[in-house]
Design an enzyme around this catalytic site. Sequence first.
Site, PDB file in Angstrom:
ATOM      1  N   HIS A 170       1.021  -1.309  -0.378  1.00  0.00           N
ATOM      2  CA  HIS A 170       0.313  -0.322   0.202  1.00  0.00           C
ATOM      3  C   HIS A 170       0.902   1.445   0.077  1.00  0.00           C
ATOM      4  CE1 HIS A 170      -2.477   3.471   1.468  1.00  0.00           C
ATOM      5  NE2 HIS A 170      -3.674   2.292   1.231  1.00  0.00           N
TER       6      HIS A 170
ATOM      7  N   ASP B 250     -10.821   2.142  -1.074  1.00  0.00           N
ATOM      8  CA  ASP B 250     -10.409   2.632  -0.247  1.00  0.00           C
ATOM      9  C   ASP B 250     -11.437   3.576   0.935  1.00  0.00           C
ATOM     10  OD1 ASP B 250      -8.459   3.597   0.332  1.00  0.00           O
ATOM     11  OD2 ASP B 250      -7.397   4.712  -1.765  1.00  0.00           O
TER      12      ASP B 250
END
Length: 348
Positions: free
Chosen positions: A184, A310
């Site tokens: 990430h 997200d």
Amino acid sequence: MSGIDAQRFRRIATEEAWAPSDMIRRYRGLISENKVDDPGFRSLMGYFLFNESPVTKGVVERLQDAGERRIADMDATGIAKQIIGITSPGVQIFDADTATRLSVEYNDELAEACRRYPDRLYPLAAIAPQDPKHAAAELERAVTRLGMKGAIVNSHTHGEYLDDERFWDIFAAAEALDVPVYIHPQTPPKSMIAPFLDRGLDSAVYGFGVETGLHMLRLIVSGVFDRFPKLSVVVGHLGEGIPFWLYRVDFFHARIVKTKRYEKVKPLELTPSEYMRRNFHVTSSGMPWAPAILYVRQVLGADRVMYAMDYPYQYVPEEVEAMDALPISDDEKVEFYETNATRVFKLG
Ligand code: 1DF
Ligand code: MN
């Protein structure tokens, strides 16, 4: 209320963020006491934790909930399941001992929260690359004892990248356990952030993608996937720009190798784009945009592209509607929303 039909697809959102309240407290302390020498961290968490806007306050509240509020938000947007990872930069901002200790504590906390919603919330393990042996052992504990679905690494750790062999115990563990490592984004490290920061381009707007795309290419050219051919890496934001670059990366990587331009750049068994198609999956986090999704499906294969929201950073119901309207068949939407994620994260 939005026009999302919650029954039509079992949407699995695969890059969803969580923050332990203890970590938020520690972050606030690091910033207000000026204790961390990382301009990216100051920019990112200085903003989220000290900004007065209801938008940022809402994000920070939602981040800390792995219970009722999160489930209600999922219900409101037709999200059946979330794959949850510790928000960036996770424990990677701390010193090695603190990071190592907190990774265990936070994994226990997240696993316990997810156990209350066993068919809704699926955790990834926080690990501390600062101590690679412990990180590998913690990943094993998290997967075998806590039922976690893989690891999340918030890209660089104090400017160091996982292509360095000293971190490869982590990849050995992930490959042996047959679980993915989600790489990430985080803000660029001190050594590269200045020209991003002075125009406000260091965070999710652009700097995240540059930093994480670089991490992906470093892994590929280092030969990590020749050493660990079954290693599974997941990245967000439709591959952090790299799918668009593959032709040029293949062309110049081959030339650099052939002409022996750098002693350190060794021949590989496959081309960079072949590793992308063999060892990577990408998620649509932050990029609910039909032309880009269709392109990446074409370049990497429809079996390599998964949905992500997200949450809570990009909790936007209209984006789910846009994904339902993608110009692909319903069977292909099921693959994008559900079956790719079920296979990659072994949701059973
Ligand atoms: C932001 C975006 C922050 C994402 C994140 O973690 C994050 C943001 C701190 O809006 O600054 O995970 N994101 O993945 O797009
Ligand atoms: Mn994210």
